[in-house]
Design an enzyme around this catalytic site. Structure first.
Site, short mmCIF file in Angstrom:
data_model
loop_
_atom_site.label_atom_id
_atom_site.label_comp_id
_atom_site.label_asym_id
_atom_site.label_seq_id
_atom_site.Cartn_x
_atom_site.Cartn_y
_atom_site.Cartn_z
N GLY A 12 0.84 -1.13 0.20
CA GLY A 12 0.12 0.07 -0.15
C GLY A 12 0.75 1.39 -0.06
N SER A 13 2.09 1.26 -0.45
CA SER A 13 2.83 2.37 -0.45
C SER A 13 2.22 3.49 -1.42
CB SER A 13 4.35 2.21 -0.63
OG SER A 13 4.56 1.81 -1.99
N ARG A 93 -5.62 -9.06 -8.87
CA ARG A 93 -6.65 -9.89 -9.51
C ARG A 93 -7.01 -9.12 -10.85
NH1 ARG A 93 -9.18 -14.08 -5.64
NH2 ARG A 93 -7.76 -13.81 -4.12
N HIS A 111 1.77 0.41 -13.01
CA HIS A 111 2.66 -0.86 -13.25
C HIS A 111 4.04 -0.56 -13.24
CE1 HIS A 111 3.27 -4.66 -14.64
NE2 HIS A 111 4.07 -4.13 -15.87
N ASP A 143 -8.46 -2.13 -18.64
CA ASP A 143 -9.27 -2.79 -19.23
C ASP A 143 -9.53 -4.34 -18.92
OD1 ASP A 143 -7.21 -3.93 -20.58
OD2 ASP A 143 -7.42 -3.11 -22.39
N GLU A 176 7.01 5.97 -8.78
CA GLU A 176 5.35 5.77 -8.73
C GLU A 176 4.58 6.66 -7.78
OE1 GLU A 176 5.03 1.03 -9.69
OE2 GLU A 176 5.26 1.80 -7.69
C1 GRF Z 1 3.62 -1.23 -7.27
O1 GRF Z 1 5.09 -1.44 -7.82
C2 GRF Z 1 3.02 -1.26 -8.50
O2 GRF Z 1 3.50 -0.68 -9.53
C3 GRF Z 1 2.55 -2.89 -8.66
O3 GRF Z 1 2.53 -3.54 -7.55
C4 GRF Z 1 3.18 -2.43 -6.44
C5 GRF Z 1 2.31 -1.98 -5.57
O4 GRF Z 1 2.87 -1.47 -4.19
N1 GRF Z 1 1.37 -2.57 -9.60
P1 GRF Z 1 2.42 -0.88 -3.24
O5 GRF Z 1 1.39 -2.10 -2.51
O6 GRF Z 1 1.55 0.32 -3.55
O7 GRF Z 1 3.63 -0.68 -2.20
#
Ligand code: GRF
Length: 187
Positions: A12-13, A93, A111, A143, A176
């Protein structure tokens, strides 16, 4: 004021970064719900610490499938809450018709690669194994495919000779955490 729901399966970062951006006034939004398919996922604990309502999704005995009935229940409840954007953040999922039909072009994902390169699991490991010299992260519409929806924004990260899968993943995650709140702010 944007009304968000965030779905995640892990740490959940990204949810934390979105919530922090709201708290410091850089993102005009409100998180109405954080939902997870795993009771022990840290994303739920992080949300609870911030006083954000949480929900455990009922995926029955399925390890990977997101059951259509549960998607329909969630879609109904998110509509009732007034959610207008669903953000996937490490949600493991695939989302299908019941959610997609209720929230057309209102479900996004982050992603850890420059899509269309390295979709699917452990994209940072794929990049290292491939000898890539750059990678990054992508925010895209969701999608029914795996990481196939239209790309909204990307941020590049150089892959240095000394990088490992772990160090690359960490560098991507730093990007991210600023990209996702920024994109949410303009959608
Ligand atoms: C992130 O690296 C995101 O790109 C991928 O899963 C990871 C989730 O990290 N889809 P977090 O749970 O938000 O820390």
């Amino acid at each position: 004021m944007k009304k968000l729901a965030i779905l995640g399966s892990g740490s959940g970062s990204n949810m934390q970064a979105i919530s922090d951006a709201i708290d410091d006034g850089t993102l005009q939004a409100e998180i109405l719900l954080v939902a997870s398919d795993h009771a022990e996922a840290y994303i739920l604990e992080r949300a609870q610490k911030k006083g954000i309502p949480t929900r455990l999704l009922d995926c029955g005995h399925y390890k990977q499938k997101f059951p259509a009935e549960e998607q329909a229940r969630l879609a109904h409840d998110l509509k009732e809450l007034g959610v207008d954007l669903i953000c996937l953040a490490g949600f493991m999922r695939l989302v299908g018709a019941p959610l997609l039909e209720h929230f057309p072009d209102r479900i996004i994902n982050i992603h850890p690669s420059l899509l269309p390169h390295y979709p699917g699991l452990a994209a940072w490991e794929q990049a290292i194994a491939d000898g890539a010299t750059e990678s990054g992260c992508t925010v895209h519409y969701v999608d029914a495919g795996m990481d196939t929806g239209a790309i909204i924004a990307q941020r590049k990260v150089p892959v240095l000779p000394e990088d490992t899968a772990k160090s690359l993943h960490e560098k991507i995650q730093v990007e991210e955490r600023t990209l996702y709140p920024q994109v949410i702010g303009v959608l």
